[in-house]
Design a protein around this motif. Sequence first.
Motif, mmCIF file in Angstrom:
data_model
loop_
_atom_site.group_PDB
_atom_site.id
_atom_site.type_symbol
_atom_site.label_atom_id
_atom_site.label_comp_id
_atom_site.label_asym_id
_atom_site.label_seq_id
_atom_site.Cartn_x
_atom_site.Cartn_y
_atom_site.Cartn_z
ATOM 1 N N GLU A 1 -29.699 26.555 53.375
ATOM 2 C CA GLU A 1 -30.722 27.359 52.280
ATOM 3 C C GLU A 1 -30.592 26.707 51.329
ATOM 4 O OE1 GLU A 1 -34.307 28.369 54.855
ATOM 5 O OE2 GLU A 1 -32.565 26.956 55.365
ATOM 6 N N ARG A 2 -29.478 27.010 50.485
ATOM 7 C CA ARG A 2 -29.267 27.505 48.877
ATOM 8 C C ARG A 2 -28.912 25.123 49.008
ATOM 9 N NH1 ARG A 2 -24.590 26.596 45.765
ATOM 10 N NH2 ARG A 2 -24.806 27.598 44.122
ATOM 11 N N ALA A 3 -27.663 24.205 50.084
ATOM 12 C CA ALA A 3 -27.929 23.000 50.167
ATOM 13 C C ALA A 3 -28.902 22.294 49.640
ATOM 14 C CB ALA A 3 -26.910 22.933 50.976
ATOM 15 N N PHE A 4 -30.101 22.405 50.529
ATOM 16 C CA PHE A 4 -31.084 21.691 50.047
ATOM 17 C C PHE A 4 -32.459 22.543 49.777
ATOM 18 C CE2 PHE A 4 -29.471 20.054 53.967
ATOM 19 C CZ PHE A 4 -29.507 18.478 54.313
ATOM 20 N N GLY A 5 -31.817 24.040 48.278
ATOM 21 C CA GLY A 5 -32.765 23.959 47.824
ATOM 22 C C GLY A 5 -33.731 25.262 48.113
ATOM 23 N N ARG A 6 -33.667 25.477 49.077
ATOM 24 C CA ARG A 6 -34.125 26.358 49.548
ATOM 25 C C ARG A 6 -34.565 27.855 48.590
ATOM 26 N NH1 ARG A 6 -34.813 22.792 54.039
ATOM 27 N NH2 ARG A 6 -32.912 23.848 54.670
ATOM 28 N N ILE A 7 -32.822 28.265 48.560
ATOM 29 C CA ILE A 7 -32.787 29.111 47.445
ATOM 30 C C ILE A 7 -32.308 29.683 46.308
ATOM 31 C CG2 ILE A 7 -30.816 31.304 48.001
ATOM 32 C CD1 ILE A 7 -31.063 31.269 50.829
ATOM 33 N N ASP A 8 -32.052 29.998 45.002
ATOM 34 C CA ASP A 8 -32.057 29.081 44.538
ATOM 35 C C ASP A 8 -31.823 30.449 43.355
ATOM 36 O OD1 ASP A 8 -33.053 27.015 43.724
ATOM 37 O OD2 ASP A 8 -34.990 28.467 43.501
ATOM 38 N N GLU B 1 -26.612 18.575 59.653
ATOM 39 C CA GLU B 1 -25.530 17.357 60.198
ATOM 40 C C GLU B 1 -24.740 17.395 58.907
ATOM 41 O OE1 GLU B 1 -23.390 15.866 63.401
ATOM 42 O OE2 GLU B 1 -23.350 17.817 63.009
ATOM 43 N N ARG B 2 -25.881 17.361 57.906
ATOM 44 C CA ARG B 2 -25.300 16.650 56.651
ATOM 45 C C ARG B 2 -24.643 17.520 55.880
ATOM 46 N NH1 ARG B 2 -28.253 13.361 52.715
ATOM 47 N NH2 ARG B 2 -26.550 13.315 50.542
ATOM 48 N N LEU B 3 -25.511 18.709 56.166
ATOM 49 C CA LEU B 3 -24.416 19.918 55.283
ATOM 50 C C LEU B 3 -22.912 20.136 55.585
ATOM 51 C CD1 LEU B 3 -24.319 22.504 53.248
ATOM 52 C CD2 LEU B 3 -24.256 23.710 55.835
ATOM 53 N N LYS B 4 -22.715 19.684 57.175
ATOM 54 C CA LYS B 4 -21.752 19.536 58.084
ATOM 55 C C LYS B 4 -20.468 18.325 57.019
ATOM 56 C CE LYS B 4 -18.977 18.658 61.858
ATOM 57 N NZ LYS B 4 -19.153 18.683 63.753
ATOM 58 N N LEU B 5 -21.383 17.431 56.539
ATOM 59 C CA LEU B 5 -20.222 16.350 56.705
ATOM 60 C C LEU B 5 -19.942 16.354 54.838
ATOM 61 C CD1 LEU B 5 -21.864 12.250 55.992
ATOM 62 C CD2 LEU B 5 -20.814 13.763 54.013
ATOM 63 N N HIS B 6 -21.080 17.432 54.392
ATOM 64 C CA HIS B 6 -20.856 17.588 52.927
ATOM 65 C C HIS B 6 -19.565 18.669 52.487
ATOM 66 C CE1 HIS B 6 -22.788 14.676 50.899
ATOM 67 N NE2 HIS B 6 -23.640 14.770 50.990
ATOM 68 N N GLN B 7 -19.456 19.609 53.910
ATOM 69 C CA GLN B 7 -18.558 20.637 54.410
ATOM 70 C C GLN B 7 -17.006 20.220 54.518
ATOM 71 O OE1 GLN B 7 -20.702 22.849 56.862
ATOM 72 N NE2 GLN B 7 -20.622 24.502 54.940
ATOM 73 N N GLU B 8 -17.259 18.746 55.615
ATOM 74 C CA GLU B 8 -15.720 18.377 55.763
ATOM 75 C C GLU B 8 -15.186 18.180 54.644
ATOM 76 O OE1 GLU B 8 -16.391 16.680 59.550
ATOM 77 O OE2 GLU B 8 -16.785 19.258 60.401
ATOM 78 N N LEU B 9 -16.041 17.299 54.273
ATOM 79 C CA LEU B 9 -16.036 15.773 52.687
ATOM 80 C C LEU B 9 -15.784 16.514 51.527
ATOM 81 C CD1 LEU B 9 -16.798 12.171 54.617
ATOM 82 C CD2 LEU B 9 -14.312 13.415 54.896
ATOM 83 N N GLU B 10 -16.203 17.212 51.087
ATOM 84 C CA GLU B 10 -16.609 17.706 49.463
ATOM 85 C C GLU B 10 -15.255 16.957 48.663
ATOM 86 O OE1 GLU B 10 -17.208 21.112 46.830
ATOM 87 O OE2 GLU B 10 -16.752 22.003 49.148
ATOM 88 N N GLU C 1 -22.277 21.098 40.119
ATOM 89 C CA GLU C 1 -23.786 22.728 40.609
ATOM 90 C C GLU C 1 -24.357 21.700 41.466
ATOM 91 O OE1 GLU C 1 -24.115 24.845 38.351
ATOM 92 O OE2 GLU C 1 -22.069 24.529 37.991
ATOM 93 N N ASP C 2 -24.015 20.313 42.393
ATOM 94 C CA ASP C 2 -25.283 19.733 43.598
ATOM 95 C C ASP C 2 -24.702 21.073 44.536
ATOM 96 O OD1 ASP C 2 -25.690 18.201 45.446
ATOM 97 O OD2 ASP C 2 -26.334 16.996 43.736
ATOM 98 N N THR C 3 -25.920 21.342 45.192
ATOM 99 C CA THR C 3 -25.822 22.501 45.646
ATOM 100 C C THR C 3 -25.623 21.841 47.391
ATOM 101 O OG1 THR C 3 -27.655 22.590 46.089
ATOM 102 C CG2 THR C 3 -27.312 24.245 44.858
ATOM 103 N N LEU C 4 -25.990 20.406 47.564
ATOM 104 C CA LEU C 4 -25.374 19.990 48.403
ATOM 105 C C LEU C 4 -24.219 19.127 48.804
ATOM 106 C CD1 LEU C 4 -26.459 18.695 51.515
ATOM 107 C CD2 LEU C 4 -27.662 16.809 50.227
ATOM 108 N N PHE C 5 -24.027 19.227 47.555
ATOM 109 C CA PHE C 5 -22.368 17.700 47.391
ATOM 110 C C PHE C 5 -21.484 18.682 47.361
ATOM 111 C CE2 PHE C 5 -25.487 14.201 47.777
ATOM 112 C CZ PHE C 5 -24.627 13.497 47.958
#
Length: 405
Positions: free
Chosen positions: A381-388, A309-318, A344-348
Motif C-alpha cells: 500500500e505504501r509502495a503504490f502511494g495509498r499510505i502516506d 509482482e512489481r513490488l517483488k521486483l523492487h524488493q529483490e533488485l533494490e 524517498e521513492d516508496t516503490l523503488f
Amino acid sequence: MHMHPTSAEDSILEGDAGQMAGQLMTRLQPQRWPIPLDRFPAGTVLVGGAVRDGLLNRLTEHPDLDMVVPDDALGMVQKLSQEFGGACVVLDRDRDMARLVLGRWTIDLARQDGDDLTADLLRRDYRINAIALTLTTEPKLLDPSGGLADLRDQRIAAVHEQNLLDDPLRLLRAPRLAAELSMRIDEATLEMIARHRQQLPKVAPERIQAELLKLVQANNADQAISLLHSLQLIAPWCSDQTPKTFNTSALTAAEQQLALPLARLTQLLSDQGVRDLRFSRKQIQRCLRLRTWWLRDQQQSAETLEEQERLKLHQELEEDLPAFTLAWPLERQTKWLSRWRDQEDTLFHPSAPLNGRALQAELGLRPGPELGELIHHLCLERAFGRIDSEAEAIQCARDWINRPL
C-alpha cells in the motif's frame, strides 16, 4: 581504490635498468610499508604485481607486496606478525609460502623456488610477472625472461608452456591480466591456453572464482569475456544466454562500478556455474535474481506487471536495479534510474510504514504468519502511494485485520 593512471609521460620503461630500478623504488615508497626494509632477511626481493604495476605507474594506495626470501618464509611471517601485530596466514606449507596481513596491507613471503633467483623467476606464469626488484641500497631489476620488453610492447606472454600446466589457474590469469592492463596476449600463449583449457577444472573452484571476480571488474572486461568464449576456457560453467549489449551512458561511475561486474558475471556464468564455483551465498542470490528478472522482462515488460509482482521486483533488485536496466533503451533506463536515485521513492525503495513490534503494540497482534502478511500488505500500500502517514498505516492495518474472510 586509488590508482595512478598510466600514461606515456609516466613511463619509466625507456630508461636503463639501473635508472628504472631507482625510479621504481621511489614509486613504491617503502617508507610507507608497515614493515621496514631492514626487517626482511638479506637477499629478499620484491616480485610480481607490485613490480609490474609500479613500472606501469598503476600502483594502488596499498599494493599487495609479494616477496621471495632465501629460506623459512613461514617462520619469517610468524616472527614479523609477533613483532608488528597482524595475522599470519599459511598459504602453502609444503612450498613455504605465508601471508602477513596488517590493516589494509598484505605481504606474501615465499621461499625461493630453485637453486637461485633466476630459476625462481623462470618458473613463473607470464614474463611481465617474472621481474624482481632487489630491496637494497642500490636496487636492481632482474628480468631473465624479457618481461620489461613485454611491458613496453603491452604484451602478455608465458615464460614456458609447462609453467601454465604447473598451476592451470594461470590459463585464466592471462585474460584477467589483459582485462586489467589493457594488453594483448601473444599468439603463441593463446595457443597454449586453448591447447590446455581442459586442465582448468582441476583447479580449486574458489581460485577460479577469485580470478573471475577480478576480471569482471576490469575496464576491458568485455573484450576479455569475448576471449574466454572464443577459447572455451570456462565452458563447464558458462551460461548459454545470448550476450546482451550493455548501455552505461545513463549510469554514473559509481553506478557502473556497482552494476557492470554483476551483470557481466550473470551473463557469463550459468546458475549452476556460480554454484559450482562456490561464490558466496549472497553473490549467487544476486546473480540468480538478476537473471530471473531479465528473462521475465523479456517475456513481459516490468512496467506492466501486476502490483504484487512489481513490488517483488523492487524488493529483490533494490540494490541491483542499475544492473537490471543495463540492456534497456536509454529513455526507459533513464526514467527508472531517476526514480531509483530518489531514496524517498516508496516503490523503488520499498519498506513497510510500521514494523512488527509497532503493530503488535498498537493492535495487540501476536508474532506469526498473519503478522508477516500484514506487514507485506502495508508495504504494498505504501509502495503504490495509498499510505502516506503512520495514522493512515494504522487504519489500513485495522481494516486489513477486520476484512471479511
